[in-house]
Motif scaffolding. Structure first.
Motif, mmCIF file in Angstrom:
data_model
loop_
_atom_site.group_PDB
_atom_site.id
_atom_site.type_symbol
_atom_site.label_atom_id
_atom_site.label_comp_id
_atom_site.label_asym_id
_atom_site.label_seq_id
_atom_site.Cartn_x
_atom_site.Cartn_y
_atom_site.Cartn_z
ATOM 1 N N GLU A 1 0.835 -1.210 0.000
ATOM 2 C CA GLU A 1 0.000 0.000 0.000
ATOM 3 C C GLU A 1 0.868 1.258 0.000
ATOM 4 O O GLU A 1 0.557 2.237 -0.658
ATOM 5 C CB GLU A 1 -0.913 0.008 1.226
ATOM 6 C CG GLU A 1 -1.920 -1.114 1.280
ATOM 7 C CD GLU A 1 -3.202 -0.779 0.574
ATOM 8 O OE1 GLU A 1 -3.358 0.372 0.116
ATOM 9 O OE2 GLU A 1 -4.057 -1.670 0.481
ATOM 10 N N ARG A 2 1.976 1.223 0.745
ATOM 11 C CA ARG A 2 2.855 2.391 0.792
ATOM 12 C C ARG A 2 3.534 2.627 -0.559
ATOM 13 O O ARG A 2 3.665 3.760 -1.005
ATOM 14 C CB ARG A 2 3.925 2.194 1.855
ATOM 15 C CG ARG A 2 3.418 2.317 3.261
ATOM 16 C CD ARG A 2 4.543 2.093 4.221
ATOM 17 N NE ARG A 2 4.090 2.203 5.595
ATOM 18 C CZ ARG A 2 4.844 1.971 6.640
ATOM 19 N NH1 ARG A 2 6.095 1.601 6.476
ATOM 20 N NH2 ARG A 2 4.349 2.090 7.852
ATOM 21 N N VAL B 1 1.424 4.139 -2.993
ATOM 22 C CA VAL B 1 1.056 5.455 -2.488
ATOM 23 C C VAL B 1 -0.457 5.643 -2.563
ATOM 24 O O VAL B 1 -0.953 6.659 -3.039
ATOM 25 C CB VAL B 1 1.812 6.596 -3.217
ATOM 26 C CG1 VAL B 1 1.664 7.903 -2.477
ATOM 27 C CG2 VAL B 1 3.277 6.268 -3.384
ATOM 28 N N SER B 2 -1.171 4.640 -2.113
ATOM 29 C CA SER B 2 -2.623 4.774 -2.006
ATOM 30 C C SER B 2 -2.932 5.583 -0.754
ATOM 31 O O SER B 2 -2.056 5.853 0.073
ATOM 32 C CB SER B 2 -3.275 3.390 -1.917
ATOM 33 O OG SER B 2 -2.924 2.772 -0.706
ATOM 34 N N TRP B 3 -4.185 5.972 -0.612
ATOM 35 C CA TRP B 3 -4.564 6.753 0.564
ATOM 36 C C TRP B 3 -4.352 5.933 1.830
ATOM 37 O O TRP B 3 -3.895 6.459 2.841
ATOM 38 C CB TRP B 3 -6.020 7.195 0.447
ATOM 39 C CG TRP B 3 -6.432 8.067 1.589
ATOM 40 C CD1 TRP B 3 -7.291 7.765 2.592
ATOM 41 C CD2 TRP B 3 -5.977 9.391 1.855
ATOM 42 N NE1 TRP B 3 -7.406 8.798 3.466
ATOM 43 C CE2 TRP B 3 -6.602 9.827 3.040
ATOM 44 C CE3 TRP B 3 -5.093 10.249 1.228
ATOM 45 C CZ2 TRP B 3 -6.379 11.072 3.599
ATOM 46 C CZ3 TRP B 3 -4.870 11.493 1.788
ATOM 47 C CH2 TRP B 3 -5.518 11.888 2.955
ATOM 48 N N ARG B 4 -4.657 4.636 1.766
ATOM 49 C CA ARG B 4 -4.433 3.773 2.932
ATOM 50 C C ARG B 4 -2.955 3.698 3.268
ATOM 51 O O ARG B 4 -2.562 3.718 4.437
ATOM 52 C CB ARG B 4 -4.945 2.362 2.655
ATOM 53 C CG ARG B 4 -6.437 2.270 2.605
ATOM 54 C CD ARG B 4 -6.849 0.860 2.342
ATOM 55 N NE ARG B 4 -6.239 -0.015 3.339
ATOM 56 C CZ ARG B 4 -6.772 -1.128 3.772
ATOM 57 N NH1 ARG B 4 -7.913 -1.531 3.283
ATOM 58 N NH2 ARG B 4 -6.167 -1.857 4.668
ATOM 59 N N TYR C 1 -0.731 6.005 2.641
ATOM 60 C CA TYR C 1 -0.375 7.304 3.199
ATOM 61 C C TYR C 1 -0.762 7.386 4.671
ATOM 62 O O TYR C 1 -0.003 7.879 5.496
ATOM 63 C CB TYR C 1 -1.074 8.401 2.384
ATOM 64 C CG TYR C 1 -0.873 9.785 2.933
ATOM 65 C CD1 TYR C 1 0.325 10.454 2.727
ATOM 66 C CD2 TYR C 1 -1.867 10.425 3.653
ATOM 67 C CE1 TYR C 1 0.520 11.729 3.232
ATOM 68 C CE2 TYR C 1 -1.686 11.691 4.170
ATOM 69 C CZ TYR C 1 -0.484 12.336 3.955
ATOM 70 O OH TYR C 1 -0.288 13.572 4.467
ATOM 71 N N ARG C 2 -1.954 6.883 5.007
ATOM 72 C CA ARG C 2 -2.400 6.897 6.403
ATOM 73 C C ARG C 2 -1.523 5.988 7.267
ATOM 74 O O ARG C 2 -1.180 6.332 8.391
ATOM 75 C CB ARG C 2 -3.854 6.459 6.512
ATOM 76 C CG ARG C 2 -4.830 7.305 5.733
ATOM 77 C CD ARG C 2 -5.031 8.646 6.329
ATOM 78 N NE ARG C 2 -5.826 8.579 7.548
ATOM 79 C CZ ARG C 2 -6.200 9.641 8.243
ATOM 80 N NH1 ARG C 2 -5.877 10.837 7.826
ATOM 81 N NH2 ARG C 2 -6.897 9.520 9.335
ATOM 82 N N HIS C 3 -1.149 4.813 6.722
ATOM 83 C CA HIS C 3 -0.248 3.919 7.460
ATOM 84 C C HIS C 3 1.093 4.611 7.686
ATOM 85 O O HIS C 3 1.669 4.529 8.769
ATOM 86 C CB HIS C 3 -0.019 2.631 6.684
ATOM 87 C CG HIS C 3 -1.039 1.575 6.930
ATOM 88 N ND1 HIS C 3 -1.220 0.976 8.156
ATOM 89 C CD2 HIS C 3 -1.939 0.994 6.112
ATOM 90 C CE1 HIS C 3 -2.173 0.073 8.078
ATOM 91 N NE2 HIS C 3 -2.634 0.076 6.844
ATOM 92 N N SER D 1 1.745 7.742 7.894
ATOM 93 C CA SER D 1 1.624 8.829 8.858
ATOM 94 C C SER D 1 1.266 8.342 10.252
ATOM 95 O O SER D 1 1.263 9.130 11.191
ATOM 96 C CB SER D 1 0.557 9.826 8.403
ATOM 97 O OG SER D 1 0.885 10.325 7.138
ATOM 98 N N VAL E 1 -6.824 4.245 9.522
ATOM 99 C CA VAL E 1 -6.875 3.872 8.119
ATOM 100 C C VAL E 1 -8.297 3.632 7.642
ATOM 101 O O VAL E 1 -8.631 3.915 6.504
ATOM 102 C CB VAL E 1 -6.011 2.606 7.893
ATOM 103 C CG1 VAL E 1 -6.121 2.114 6.464
ATOM 104 C CG2 VAL E 1 -4.569 2.891 8.231
#
Length: 190
Positions: free
Chosen positions: A111-112, A115-118, A120-122, A124, A128
């Motif tokens: 996911e990182r 660069v999906s939104w999930r 990005y949340r992980h 940061s 999620v």
């Protein structure tokens, strides 16, 4: 039943389980097996769930291991599995022991990288799955003003100045004194 048939430690799928545990509780000590899955295993194999796990025979242990390692072949419902439609293989899997955190780390890393939104949340350290973050989840990522640094300004050369601050201030003052004073531009007279 003789004392020789009872085992104090039973090894199932690489996990040592104490013999005095009940069957259902003992099976749930294997990472990846929950209460419902353990009950389903015992129902399929027709083993009493309230008997001690130390009373299992070698044949029972092998049957349990076979069912745990390949639940689809033993007609366990697919919705019991903990990894359905795997992203890499597309197969329905049931992960056990150290495979669970390894797969989880790989999923988060994928996911990182995408660069999906999930991802990005992980990255940061934030929530999620759409939870609110205004009032809850305050332990994770930094929200608002970051606090830190010195509590009070340090006086140069004062009696209350810490010993470590004085040598650091001296070279800075010497460097400032070494620079020639910049000439001020001449002011225009009116």
């Amino acid at each position: 039943m003789s004392a020789q048939e009872y085992r104090h430690i039973v090894r199932i799928v690489g996990n040592d389980i104490r013999g005095e545990k009940k069957m259902v509780i003992g099976l749930t000590q294997i990472k990846g097996l929950g209460f419902n899955f353990a009950t389903a295993i015992l129902d399929i194999l027709k083993i009493k769930p309230n008997s001690n796990i130390g009373n299992l025979t070698d044949e029972n242990v092998q049957a349990i291991e076979k069912l745990i390692l390949d639940p689809i072949a033993s007609n366990v419902p697919i919705w019991f599995l903990n990894r359905r439609k795997d992203i890499e293989t597309g197969a329905d899997l049931h992960l056990l022991t150290s495979d669970i955190p390894f797969t989880l780390r790989n999923d988060i890393e994928r996911e990182r990288v995408v660069v999906s939104w999930r991802g990005y949340r992980h990255l940061s350290g934030l929530k999620v799955r759409g939870q609110r973050t205004r009032t809850s989840g305050r332990k994770g990522g930094a929200v608002g003003v970051a606090k830190g640094g010195m509590a009070a300004p340090v006086k140069k050369g004062g009696a209350g100045a810490p010993a470590a601050a004085a040598p650091a201030a001296a070279p800075a003052a010497a460097a400032a004194a070494a620079k020639p004073a910049a000439a001020k531009p001449a002011e225009k007279k009116k």
